[in-house]
Write a protein that holds these residues in place. Structure first.
Motif, PDB file in Angstrom:
ATOM      1  N   PHE A  58     -22.784  28.066  13.236  1.00  0.00           N
ATOM      2  CA  PHE A  58     -23.786  28.161  12.164  1.00  0.00           C
ATOM      3  C   PHE A  58     -25.107  28.768  12.642  1.00  0.00           C
ATOM      4  O   PHE A  58     -25.673  29.664  11.996  1.00  0.00           O
ATOM      5  CB  PHE A  58     -24.019  26.768  11.564  1.00  0.00           C
ATOM      6  CG  PHE A  58     -24.993  26.754  10.413  1.00  0.00           C
ATOM      7  CD1 PHE A  58     -24.661  27.325   9.189  1.00  0.00           C
ATOM      8  CD2 PHE A  58     -26.236  26.156  10.545  1.00  0.00           C
ATOM      9  CE1 PHE A  58     -25.553  27.300   8.119  1.00  0.00           C
ATOM     10  CE2 PHE A  58     -27.130  26.123   9.482  1.00  0.00           C
ATOM     11  CZ  PHE A  58     -26.785  26.697   8.272  1.00  0.00           C
ATOM     12  N   ASP A  59     -25.606  28.309  13.769  1.00  0.00           N
ATOM     13  CA  ASP A  59     -26.904  28.813  14.249  1.00  0.00           C
ATOM     14  C   ASP A  59     -26.811  30.293  14.595  1.00  0.00           C
ATOM     15  O   ASP A  59     -27.671  31.102  14.213  1.00  0.00           O
ATOM     16  CB  ASP A  59     -27.382  28.002  15.454  1.00  0.00           C
ATOM     17  CG  ASP A  59     -28.753  28.463  15.902  1.00  0.00           C
ATOM     18  OD1 ASP A  59     -29.705  28.393  15.093  1.00  0.00           O
ATOM     19  OD2 ASP A  59     -28.886  28.922  17.052  1.00  0.00           O
ATOM     20  N   SER A  60     -25.763  30.656  15.303  1.00  0.00           N
ATOM     21  CA  SER A  60     -25.570  32.054  15.686  1.00  0.00           C
ATOM     22  C   SER A  60     -25.391  32.944  14.448  1.00  0.00           C
ATOM     23  O   SER A  60     -25.992  34.020  14.345  1.00  0.00           O
ATOM     24  CB  SER A  60     -24.351  32.140  16.607  1.00  0.00           C
ATOM     25  OG  SER A  60     -24.090  33.463  16.940  1.00  0.00           O
ATOM     26  N   LEU A  61     -24.591  32.472  13.493  1.00  0.00           N
ATOM     27  CA  LEU A  61     -24.334  33.242  12.272  1.00  0.00           C
ATOM     28  C   LEU A  61     -25.622  33.482  11.489  1.00  0.00           C
ATOM     29  O   LEU A  61     -25.902  34.612  11.062  1.00  0.00           O
ATOM     30  CB  LEU A  61     -23.319  32.493  11.397  1.00  0.00           C
ATOM     31  CG  LEU A  61     -23.078  33.058   9.992  1.00  0.00           C
ATOM     32  CD1 LEU A  61     -22.441  34.441  10.054  1.00  0.00           C
ATOM     33  CD2 LEU A  61     -22.199  32.101   9.176  1.00  0.00           C
ATOM     34  N   THR A  62     -26.424  32.447  11.322  1.00  0.00           N
ATOM     35  CA  THR A  62     -27.631  32.588  10.500  1.00  0.00           C
ATOM     36  C   THR A  62     -28.716  33.379  11.243  1.00  0.00           C
ATOM     37  O   THR A  62     -29.513  34.069  10.606  1.00  0.00           O
ATOM     38  CB  THR A  62     -28.150  31.207  10.039  1.00  0.00           C
ATOM     39  OG1 THR A  62     -28.297  30.352  11.179  1.00  0.00           O
ATOM     40  CG2 THR A  62     -27.182  30.578   9.056  1.00  0.00           C
ATOM     41  N   THR A  63     -28.720  33.311  12.567  1.00  0.00           N
ATOM     42  CA  THR A  63     -29.621  34.170  13.350  1.00  0.00           C
ATOM     43  C   THR A  63     -29.227  35.631  13.175  1.00  0.00           C
ATOM     44  O   THR A  63     -30.079  36.498  12.922  1.00  0.00           O
ATOM     45  CB  THR A  63     -29.576  33.779  14.842  1.00  0.00           C
ATOM     46  OG1 THR A  63     -30.053  32.442  14.967  1.00  0.00           O
ATOM     47  CG2 THR A  63     -30.439  34.710  15.689  1.00  0.00           C
ATOM     48  N   PHE A  64     -27.944  35.896  13.289  1.00  0.00           N
ATOM     49  CA  PHE A  64     -27.444  37.269  13.089  1.00  0.00           C
ATOM     50  C   PHE A  64     -27.753  37.779  11.682  1.00  0.00           C
ATOM     51  O   PHE A  64     -28.239  38.911  11.504  1.00  0.00           O
ATOM     52  CB  PHE A  64     -25.931  37.319  13.356  1.00  0.00           C
ATOM     53  CG  PHE A  64     -25.241  38.501  12.751  1.00  0.00           C
ATOM     54  CD1 PHE A  64     -25.586  39.796  13.106  1.00  0.00           C
ATOM     55  CD2 PHE A  64     -24.239  38.318  11.798  1.00  0.00           C
ATOM     56  CE1 PHE A  64     -24.948  40.891  12.524  1.00  0.00           C
ATOM     57  CE2 PHE A  64     -23.613  39.404  11.216  1.00  0.00           C
ATOM     58  CZ  PHE A  64     -23.968  40.698  11.577  1.00  0.00           C
ATOM     59  N   MET A  65     -27.496  36.950  10.679  1.00  0.00           N
ATOM     60  CA  MET A  65     -27.677  37.415   9.293  1.00  0.00           C
ATOM     61  C   MET A  65     -29.146  37.659   8.946  1.00  0.00           C
ATOM     62  O   MET A  65     -29.441  38.347   7.965  1.00  0.00           O
ATOM     63  CB  MET A  65     -27.043  36.412   8.315  1.00  0.00           C
ATOM     64  CG  MET A  65     -25.528  36.402   8.351  1.00  0.00           C
ATOM     65  SD  MET A  65     -24.757  37.992   7.938  1.00  0.00           S
ATOM     66  CE  MET A  65     -25.145  38.121   6.180  1.00  0.00           C
ATOM     67  N   SER A  66     -30.049  37.092   9.755  1.00  0.00           N
ATOM     68  CA  SER A  66     -31.483  37.322   9.525  1.00  0.00           C
ATOM     69  C   SER A  66     -32.062  38.297  10.558  1.00  0.00           C
ATOM     70  O   SER A  66     -33.272  38.430  10.674  1.00  0.00           O
ATOM     71  CB  SER A  66     -32.237  35.989   9.548  1.00  0.00           C
ATOM     72  OG  SER A  66     -31.997  35.283  10.752  1.00  0.00           O
ATOM     73  N   SER A  67     -31.197  39.009  11.263  1.00  0.00           N
ATOM     74  CA  SER A  67     -31.659  39.872  12.361  1.00  0.00           C
ATOM     75  C   SER A  67     -32.073  41.266  11.902  1.00  0.00           C
ATOM     76  O   SER A  67     -32.662  42.023  12.689  1.00  0.00           O
ATOM     77  CB  SER A  67     -30.544  40.009  13.409  1.00  0.00           C
ATOM     78  OG  SER A  67     -29.434  40.712  12.873  1.00  0.00           O
ATOM     79  N   GLY A  68     -31.765  41.627  10.673  1.00  0.00           N
ATOM     80  CA  GLY A  68     -32.091  42.967  10.200  1.00  0.00           C
ATOM     81  C   GLY A  68     -31.707  43.120   8.748  1.00  0.00           C
ATOM     82  O   GLY A  68     -31.152  42.189   8.152  1.00  0.00           O
ATOM     83  N   PRO A  69     -31.977  44.289   8.167  1.00  0.00           N
ATOM     84  CA  PRO A  69     -31.674  44.477   6.753  1.00  0.00           C
ATOM     85  C   PRO A  69     -30.185  44.397   6.451  1.00  0.00           C
ATOM     86  O   PRO A  69     -29.349  44.788   7.266  1.00  0.00           O
ATOM     87  CB  PRO A  69     -32.234  45.866   6.430  1.00  0.00           C
ATOM     88  CG  PRO A  69     -32.480  46.532   7.731  1.00  0.00           C
ATOM     89  CD  PRO A  69     -32.630  45.452   8.767  1.00  0.00           C
TER      90      PRO A  69
END
Ligand code: CMP
Length: 137
Positions: A58-69
């Motif tokens: 979950f943490d990795s996924l949500t970090t990735f999904m907020s990493s760029g447009p």
């Protein structure tokens, strides 16, 4: 007719695959009812993926999904939810069939290029998370 919610994820946008994926959307016969470029905050991504809160990724996924447009889409066709999931292929690009979007554009189970709603209730929640009713064609 049915509507589903889709995302062209930050990995695919960063790699310049947005146009190619939108072409596949058109070729597959989906009507585009909504489209917007968004930059999610970590909190936005956590709310969107709340059902996965207890998962180890979950943490990795949500970090990735907020990493760029990312590009969020409202797609319409007969049986849109199933048809979009078929076009995307399996969650893990390594297991996705040849010719699917995730096989072609994804690079890992997390960086898997696209998202799609998995059921009508999910589609209603996810469409409402990103689009106001009046924005949808
Ligand atoms: P998506 O269809 O957006 O729904 C949830 C996402 O979590 C999924 O695509 C993947 O990107 C991610 N995901 C699912 N399983 C794993 C996993 N085992 N490890 C990392 N990410 C995962």
């Amino acid at each position: 007719m049915e509507r589903t919610f889709a995302i062209i994820k930050p990995d695919a946008v960063l790699a310049g695959h947005t146009g190619a994926i939108l072409q596949r959307v058109n070729e597959a016969g989906f009507s585009l009812r909504g489209m917007r470029l968004v930059r999610l905050t970590k909190t936005d991504a956590e709310g969107f993926y709340a059902v996965h809160r207890e998962r180890p990724f979950f943490d990795s996924l949500t970090t990735f999904m907020s990493s760029g447009p990312a590009v969020v889409l409202a797609l319409e066709s007969l049986d849109a939810i199933t048809r979009w999931r078929t076009l995307m292929g399996a969650t893990d690009p390594a297991k996705a069939d040849e010719g699917t979007l995730r096989r072609q554009f994804g690079s890992s189970i997390e960086h898997n290029a696209t998202h799609g709603s998995d059921a009508p209730e999910t589609a209603a929640f996810e469409l409402g998370y990103f689009f106001r009713g009046v924005e949808l064609g």
